[in-house]
Design a protein around this motif. Structure first.
Motif, mmCIF file in Angstrom:
data_model
loop_
_atom_site.group_PDB
_atom_site.id
_atom_site.type_symbol
_atom_site.label_atom_id
_atom_site.label_comp_id
_atom_site.label_asym_id
_atom_site.label_seq_id
_atom_site.Cartn_x
_atom_site.Cartn_y
_atom_site.Cartn_z
ATOM 1 N N ASN A 66 68.837 9.558 21.818
ATOM 2 C CA ASN A 66 67.448 9.885 21.532
ATOM 3 C C ASN A 66 67.320 11.397 21.354
ATOM 4 O OD1 ASN A 66 64.732 9.689 21.121
ATOM 5 N ND2 ASN A 66 64.216 9.583 23.285
ATOM 6 N N VAL A 125 60.629 8.185 20.764
ATOM 7 C CA VAL A 125 61.992 7.692 20.532
ATOM 8 C C VAL A 125 62.380 8.022 19.098
ATOM 9 C CG1 VAL A 125 63.442 5.609 20.503
ATOM 10 C CG2 VAL A 125 61.665 5.862 22.227
ATOM 11 N N SER A 126 63.661 8.263 18.865
ATOM 12 C CA SER A 126 64.167 8.628 17.534
ATOM 13 C C SER A 126 63.787 7.609 16.469
ATOM 14 C CB SER A 126 65.688 8.772 17.564
ATOM 15 O OG SER A 126 66.049 9.892 18.330
ATOM 16 N N LEU A 174 66.313 2.949 19.068
ATOM 17 C CA LEU A 174 67.677 3.449 19.260
ATOM 18 C C LEU A 174 68.730 2.385 18.950
ATOM 19 C CD1 LEU A 174 67.155 5.500 22.546
ATOM 20 C CD2 LEU A 174 67.073 6.294 20.165
#
Length: 94
Positions: free
Chosen positions: A35, A41-42, A65
């Motif tokens: 992350n 969150v990415s 993720l």
């Protein structure tokens, strides 16, 4: 990071010793991505590069993720198998 990227690459109509050659590329999924977002969150996506030039990009999977792209197949032309590079990025970082 320690994440993993699952892809499939298959030569298309292979002619032994012939260059350039074409391959079909599938970007399936990633697991356990790091992350890189500080607030959420990415938002990962994958760039497919041949000799440093972007050939295609997957869609962005928001806040995940363990993304599932199921992208492809996309045919790309290579002179050498080392020409193909797949890189995972976070949309928020660019």
């Amino acid at each position: 990071g320690k994440g993993s990227l699952k892809v499939r690459v298959r030569e298309v109509l292979a002619v032994k010793g012939r260059k350039p050659f074409r391959v079909a590329v599938w970007i399936l999924r990633a697991r356990g991505l790091r992350n890189t977002d500080t607030v959420s969150v990415s938002d990962p996506y994958v760039l497919c590069k041949v000799r440093g030039k972007v050939v295609f990009q997957t869609e962005v999977i928001w806040n995940n993720l363990d993304p599932e792209w199921n992208h492809g197949p996309t045919e790309v032309e290579l002179l050498d198998h080392r020409d193909l590079k797949l890189e995972v990025y976070d949309k928020d970082l660019l």
